[in-house]
Design a protein around this motif. Sequence first.
Motif, PDB file in Angstrom:
ATOM      1  N   PHE A 148      48.506  60.906  74.638  1.00  0.00           N
ATOM      2  CA  PHE A 148      47.031  61.324  73.310  1.00  0.00           C
ATOM      3  C   PHE A 148      47.283  62.366  71.939  1.00  0.00           C
ATOM      4  O   PHE A 148      47.401  61.842  70.823  1.00  0.00           O
ATOM      5  CB  PHE A 148      46.187  61.954  74.050  1.00  0.00           C
ATOM      6  N   MET A 149      48.332  63.366  72.201  1.00  0.00           N
ATOM      7  CA  MET A 149      49.067  64.382  70.873  1.00  0.00           C
ATOM      8  C   MET A 149      49.686  63.379  70.185  1.00  0.00           C
ATOM      9  O   MET A 149      50.298  64.203  70.026  1.00  0.00           O
ATOM     10  CB  MET A 149      49.229  65.660  71.777  1.00  0.00           C
ATOM     11  N   ASN A 150      50.744  63.161  70.794  1.00  0.00           N
ATOM     12  CA  ASN A 150      51.609  61.811  70.606  1.00  0.00           C
ATOM     13  C   ASN A 150      52.905  63.498  70.846  1.00  0.00           C
ATOM     14  O   ASN A 150      53.643  64.023  69.790  1.00  0.00           O
ATOM     15  CB  ASN A 150      52.367  61.372  69.553  1.00  0.00           C
ATOM     16  N   ALA A 151      53.032  63.996  71.862  1.00  0.00           N
ATOM     17  CA  ALA A 151      53.233  65.746  71.876  1.00  0.00           C
ATOM     18  C   ALA A 151      55.239  64.876  71.554  1.00  0.00           C
ATOM     19  O   ALA A 151      56.133  64.089  72.322  1.00  0.00           O
ATOM     20  CB  ALA A 151      53.148  66.297  73.152  1.00  0.00           C
ATOM     21  N   LEU A 163      49.637  51.415  69.903  1.00  0.00           N
ATOM     22  CA  LEU A 163      49.551  53.164  70.161  1.00  0.00           C
ATOM     23  C   LEU A 163      48.848  53.538  68.600  1.00  0.00           C
ATOM     24  O   LEU A 163      48.674  55.212  68.835  1.00  0.00           O
ATOM     25  CB  LEU A 163      50.388  52.642  70.696  1.00  0.00           C
ATOM     26  N   ALA A 164      49.403  52.981  68.043  1.00  0.00           N
ATOM     27  CA  ALA A 164      49.445  53.859  66.791  1.00  0.00           C
ATOM     28  C   ALA A 164      50.072  55.177  66.229  1.00  0.00           C
ATOM     29  O   ALA A 164      49.015  56.304  66.368  1.00  0.00           O
ATOM     30  CB  ALA A 164      47.966  54.278  65.912  1.00  0.00           C
ATOM     31  N   PHE A 165      51.020  55.364  66.504  1.00  0.00           N
ATOM     32  CA  PHE A 165      51.826  56.912  66.839  1.00  0.00           C
ATOM     33  C   PHE A 165      52.072  57.185  65.450  1.00  0.00           C
ATOM     34  O   PHE A 165      52.717  56.640  64.232  1.00  0.00           O
ATOM     35  CB  PHE A 165      53.385  56.597  68.139  1.00  0.00           C
ATOM     36  N   GLN A 191      43.034  58.568  69.945  1.00  0.00           N
ATOM     37  CA  GLN A 191      42.154  60.162  69.307  1.00  0.00           C
ATOM     38  C   GLN A 191      40.896  59.559  68.348  1.00  0.00           C
ATOM     39  O   GLN A 191      39.751  60.270  68.121  1.00  0.00           O
ATOM     40  CB  GLN A 191      42.633  60.642  68.257  1.00  0.00           C
ATOM     41  N   ASP A 192      40.644  57.553  68.330  1.00  0.00           N
ATOM     42  CA  ASP A 192      39.363  57.185  67.443  1.00  0.00           C
ATOM     43  C   ASP A 192      39.106  56.369  68.094  1.00  0.00           C
ATOM     44  O   ASP A 192      38.127  55.664  67.993  1.00  0.00           O
ATOM     45  CB  ASP A 192      40.152  56.504  66.470  1.00  0.00           C
TER      46      ASP A 192
END
Length: 293
Positions: free
Chosen positions: A127-130, A161-163, A171-172
């Motif tokens: 989710f956060m591209n950690a 995935l629009a990282f 997130q959207d």
Amino acid sequence: MYLGKMEILENEPLAPYAYTQAGGPADFLAQPETIEELRSLLNWAQERELPIFAFGRLSNIVVRNGGLKGLVILLSNLKTIEQIDATTIRAQAGCDLIWAANQALAWHLSGLEWGAGIPGSVGGAVFMNAGAYGGQADMVVQQVSALMPDGQLVTFTKDQLAFGYRQSVFQDNGGVIVSADFALKPADPALIQAQMDENNYRRASKQPLNYPSNGSVFKRPVGHFAGKLIMDAGLQGSRRGGVEVSKKHAGFMVNVDRGNGNDYEDLIHHVQATIKAQDGLDLETEVRIMGER
């Protein structure tokens, strides 16, 4: 109350579930154990027109004292992990990222060493591209399955995935991450272990792991490091309520004395205002601030 065999808790405090040990109550909270239970929860909430919040370990969230109005879904029971071919592992969203990294090591697969000390879930990492220590989710995530608001289980390929920096499509789009496939590489387990040990040593030596926190509070400003800006501004040790800018690592805020979500938010705003006044820079939060005051 119960939905089938699954209990839905009402007015449940979130602090005991959160890494910060802070946060107001959720109107409703449930922890599904299967994808079908998750789907039934989404339907239940939509029928009642309730907002839906899905979390893994609540490790990158600040929940204000007023809590979250709607249904909070904790995915920590969706935690299976398997090797699906020679170089690919599939982990459910609630799987600890640390555990996933250790399982990759057990299968002699390299690529998740950066996650060996991150206290979050696989779903949260996607989710956060950690990322940390030169690694990041988008470097190894191959595809992600998610339950969409209409109840459909959809698989997203990497190019969908629009990282971005601490960004992903989830997130959207309202999707609840169910699992992620990681494309890894065979490697000598001794070398994998050595890299994990080095990362964990660096983490322990520099970060205030003895207090509850959310990790790095702010995103890295272009051309700067948030922690150095905060340190140079003399903000280490600054407090609001029971929350303090760490004296060990200025990029962290730690819960030193029964701090709450509002304390976190107030201290964040104080740091942002100080850096804006002194350096002319807008610090953007990496943590998400949510809920009612």
